[in-house]
Structures are given as C-alpha cells and as structure tokens.
Design an enzyme around this catalytic site. Structure first.
Site, PDB file in Angstrom:
ATOM      1  N   CYS A  44      -0.872  27.817 -18.255  1.00 44.26           N
ATOM      2  CA  CYS A  44      -1.356  28.154 -19.595  1.00 44.26           C
ATOM      3  C   CYS A  44      -1.811  26.885 -20.317  1.00 44.26           C
ATOM      4  CB  CYS A  44      -0.255  28.865 -20.377  1.00 44.26           C
ATOM      5  SG  CYS A  44      -0.847  29.661 -21.881  1.00 44.26           S
ATOM      6  N   ARG A  93      -2.728  14.975 -11.630  1.00 47.82           N
ATOM      7  CA  ARG A  93      -3.495  13.748 -11.767  1.00 47.82           C
ATOM      8  C   ARG A  93      -4.827  13.955 -12.488  1.00 47.82           C
ATOM      9  NH1 ARG A  93      -5.575  11.194  -8.231  1.00 47.82           N
ATOM     10  NH2 ARG A  93      -5.284   9.104  -9.096  1.00 47.82           N
ATOM     11  N   TYR A 111       1.107  10.957  -5.072  1.00 50.44           N
ATOM     12  CA  TYR A 111       1.435  11.292  -6.457  1.00 50.44           C
ATOM     13  C   TYR A 111       1.316  12.771  -6.791  1.00 50.44           C
ATOM     14  CZ  TYR A 111       1.130   6.284  -6.647  1.00 50.44           C
ATOM     15  OH  TYR A 111       1.316   4.967  -6.379  1.00 50.44           O
ATOM     16  N   PRO A 141       0.829  -1.203   0.000  1.00 54.02           N
ATOM     17  CA  PRO A 141       0.000   0.000   0.000  1.00 54.02           C
ATOM     18  C   PRO A 141       0.866   1.257   0.000  1.00 54.02           C
ATOM     19  CG  PRO A 141       0.128  -0.885   2.210  1.00 54.02           C
ATOM     20  CD  PRO A 141       0.855  -1.859   1.321  1.00 54.02           C
ATOM     21  N   TYR A 157      -4.817  11.483 -15.419  1.00 54.25           N
ATOM     22  CA  TYR A 157      -5.626  10.285 -15.212  1.00 54.25           C
ATOM     23  C   TYR A 157      -7.133  10.547 -15.228  1.00 54.25           C
ATOM     24  CZ  TYR A 157      -1.292   8.206 -13.368  1.00 54.25           C
ATOM     25  OH  TYR A 157      -0.018   7.739 -13.209  1.00 54.25           O
TER      26      TYR A 157
END
Length: 474
Positions: A399, A368, A429, A326, A372
C-alpha cells in the site's frame, strides 16, 4: 507523443538510456549469472532448471541463486587481486573479504571461506552466522559505527582478526573490554578521506557529513591514531577507507588510496609504529541495467596495485598488505528474483502508454528502488511473447505508490496475470533489507546447481512472522 526511431507507434514513456529491443524475449547476458539461459519457448532456466518448475515446487516470490556463478565470482576476486598485488611485483599481497551485509547465511559464509576469502561482519548476528559456518575468527572483521559491549566482547572471544574502530568513544570502550579480558584487541581505524563517490547520498560514505569514520581533515583520525598507538590493550594494525557503493569511476579509489597511504606514513613517522595493513574497502559497481558500465575486476586490481606501489615509493615507506571488501559485486549478479504476475493495468501518461505489472512481492523483498532510486531490469520468464514491446513498470502489492521494483523496461505487451517475471542482480541487499511491511512474510533463497536445488534461507511463514505478537494464536 514523442518521436521514436521506430515510428510513432513505438513512442512510450521510456528513459533515454533504455534502447528499443530488437528481440523483447532475448536476455542481455551481462545482466544475468553465467548459468541462466532461455529455452526456445522462452522459459528462463538456471543451471538447467526451469523457473516454471521452480515456481511450481517452491512458490513465489523467491530469490534464486546460481551457486556456480557465485563461487566463480568469489574465486575471480581472489585470483585477480592476488596476481596484481604479488610479491614479484614488489607488493605485499592482498586479502579479499566478502562484505556479508550484502547477503549472508551460513552457506554463503562457508562458500566464501572455502574460496579463500575472509568475511566482513557488522553485528553480533552476522558474527554468529560466520562462527556457525566454521569461519575461523582470524578471517573475520567487525565493522560498525555503534558497536555494543556484547558485540565487542563476542568479537574478542571469537578471536576476530580485525575490529574497525569508528569513533573515539569506541577506542575507550574497546580498550576497557580488552583490559578486563586480559587480551589485546586487533584494531584498524576507519578514516574518512574526503573523497566524494559519485553515487546516491545515502550510499556515499567518505565525505565528511555522515556517520562513518574518523575525519582526516578535522584531525580526529590523528587523535585516534595516537590513542591506539599508546594503548597496551589495542594492537594498531592499520587503516581502513570506504568511499561508497556502486561506483564506476576508478579515480575515486585511486585518490582515496593515495590519501590513506599518506596518512599511514604520517602516523608511522609520528608514533614509531609499523602499520602492516591498509583496507581500501569495496563499493565496486555492477550492471543492473544496460546503462551501467562496471570496471572489470582485473583492471581495477591492476590500477589499485599501481597506485599503492607508486605512492609508497614516493612516500619512502614500506608497502602494506592490502585488503578489499567486495560484497555486491560477488553476490548480486549471481541471484535473481522470481515473481508471479497478479494484475496488469494500462495507464495513459503525457508521453504515451505505460503498463503497470503488479507482482506478488514488492518493497518487502526489494526496497532498493524506493530507498536508493535504484534501477533494475526484468524479463518475461515463462514463455515467449509475440506481441509488440511495451514499456512496463513492475510494481509490488504494498500500500505505497513508491512500491516499485522495476521502474522502466520493455516487455511483450501481452504480459498477463499468471505469467512469471524474473528480475536479475537481486543478490545484494534485497533479502538483507527484506521486511514485513503490510505483514507479508519474507521470501526464501533457493540455491541451484546442476544436480541440486535447496533452500539456503527458508521462506518465512505466517506463524513465524506473527509469533512476536502476543495476541496472535499461531
């Protein structure tokens, strides 16, 4: 304008999963760390420290870690899995390794080691952090699909406990390095077992068409097993499988475990070796928004323990020691990002009015959403709002039209320049993938306890960021 349960005045471009709030100032506790609350006046606090004070003293954007929450989550993984895989249940025990790629610094490495976890690394830099933090080499693993000679040499010198071999080329390279050093390298084969995790393509890692692992179905894993088993400089310790990230369906883990254990039985029978360890990876989902339904830690541990016991009985093999990895599930809920609002802009859409709230960070500290298609939540953090809730889109200052942090959330419609906005579950992350796009310095990470606030990663300044440019006089 679409119909809304609260009437046409509430119609907005909200996604179907986002409920209209009964109280736009209230926190949804499951999205935040244990020690985050709001005062009666609406000021967000963490371990008793107000974000208004943190912003004034340390600036924004800043990632804020609830240290007690982080260590409690780490310890919970160790205790829950140790109980599920205990010897009195006929199992051979478990090791919990924190996946350092989620977020790593020396303080975090030290905390997870003190909590009884090992540490997974993916590079020379991450191993250097682990070593500087005092983590013993035998409690460290090295991942990576393209490890350099320098990384493998450092791993052997450091005495890492497991090197996860990812290709046939790596077997030859590691064998030659170990032979030159007169040592034996501890090897686990990372295998792809053909389980498709129900997640974004870029974070699903057990299907065949991707860069990680040795394919079971194509026979590459079997060839690798033979090469390692017959090497005098490689110690064959076991198998590793990782099926993806942010997974909420337990069946994928169950199927993957069964396939890895079956492969283990075949290898042991063919080569006359014992493989004492099986690593089932990580990828345990967390709650970023109200639509996410993570599996409780103890429930996942029990389900995996039952699968391991059942499959080994059916295969007629001994039970291996199990490992899990984990990272996000420990660190992400323990951290939030604090921003200050710059501009606010109302935009008419085909489905109603959307308010764009621009803050002083963006895709340089949280890529992210762009990378993602990730979803986040947020809250007004410095005061209560008495205004009608409105759908906001929290965006950064870069931008790029895709520079979005929170795609859809309700906030008070009076959000304005100077307000503070906090985004929960940014521990994983975000700082790890931070970048200098548009020449913005990377934010720091504040560690907060009831009696202390300190940087565990200092914020980057312009002189540090520009030092690599020979033309800058900094």
């Amino acid at each position: 304008m679409p119909a809304h349960i609260a009437g046409t005045l509430h119609a907005t471009p909200a996604p179907v999963w986002l409920p209209y709030p009964e109280d736009v100032n209230a926190l949804l506790p499951s999205l935040w760390s244990d020690n985050v609350t709001k005062s009666d006046s609406g000021v967000l606090t963490v371990a008793g420290h107000t974000v208004t004070d943190l912003a004034e003293r340390y600036g924004t954007p800043t990632l804020v870690m609830d240290v007690a929450d982080f260590t409690a989550r780490a310890e919970n993984y160790v205790s829950a899995y140790s109980a599920a895989f205990s010897a009195d249940k006929g199992l051979a025990g478990v090791d919990v390794f924190y996946a350092g790629k989620a977020f790593l610094c020396t303080a975090v490495a030290r905390w997870v080691h003190e909590a009884g976890l090992g540490l997974d690394t993916c590079s020379l830099g991450e191993m250097m952090v682990a070593r500087a933090a005092g983590v013993p080499g035998e409690r460290v693993g090295l991942h990576g699909n393209n490890k350099s000679v320098a990384e493998l040499e450092y791993a052997l010198d450091y005495g890492v406990g497991r090197i996860f071999v990812d290709s046939l080329d790596e077997i030859s390279l590691l064998e030659s390095i170990a032979a030159a050093k007169g040592t034996v390298a501890p090897v686990m084969l990372r295998v792809t077992v053909g389980v498709e995790a129900h997640t974004h393509d870029f974070i699903a890692t057990a299907h065949e068409d991707q860069k990680f692992g040795l394919s079971v179905s194509a026979g590459t894993a079997a060839r690798a097993a033979g090469a390692v088993a017959n090497s005098s400089h490689l110690r064959f310790d076991g198998l590793h499988s990782h099926i993806g990230s942010q997974i909420f369906d337990i069946s994928g883990f169950q199927v993957a475990a069964a396939r890895v254990l079956a492969l283990r039985a075949e290898i042991m029978a063919e080569h006359g070796v014992d493989l004492p360890d099986v690593d089932l990876g990580g990828g345990f989902g967390i709650r970023y928004t109200s639509q996410d339904t993570p599996i409780p830690v103890a429930e996942m541990a029990q389900e995996l323990a039952e699968v391991v016991a059942k499959e080994c009985r059916g295969l007629g093999t001994n039970v291996p020691r199990i490992s899990i990895e984990p990272g996000r599930a420990i660190v992400s809920p323990s951290m939030f990002t604090l921003y200050r609002v710059g501009t606010v802009k109302d935009v008419d859409t085909d489905n109603g009015l959307r308010t764009y709230v621009a803050v002083d960070g963006g895709m340089s500290d949280n890529i992210r959403t762009a990378l993602y298609d990730a979803d986040y939540s947020c809250t007004l953090a410095n005061r209560n709002s008495s205004s009608e809730p409105a759908i906001v889109r929290v965006v950064g200052k870069h931008c790029e039209s895709g520079d979005i942090i929170v795609r859809d959330e309700y906030m008070g419609s009076d959000v304005s320049s100077g307000d503070l906005v906090a985004v929960p579950s940014t521990g994983a992350y975000c700082r790890s993938l931070a970048n200098n796009y548009n020449h913005l310095p990377k934010p720091g990470v504040l560690a907060v306890t009831t009696d202390k606030v300190e940087w565990i990663v200092t914020p980057e300044d312009y002189s540090q960021m520009l030092r690599s440019d020979p033309g800058m006089n900094v």
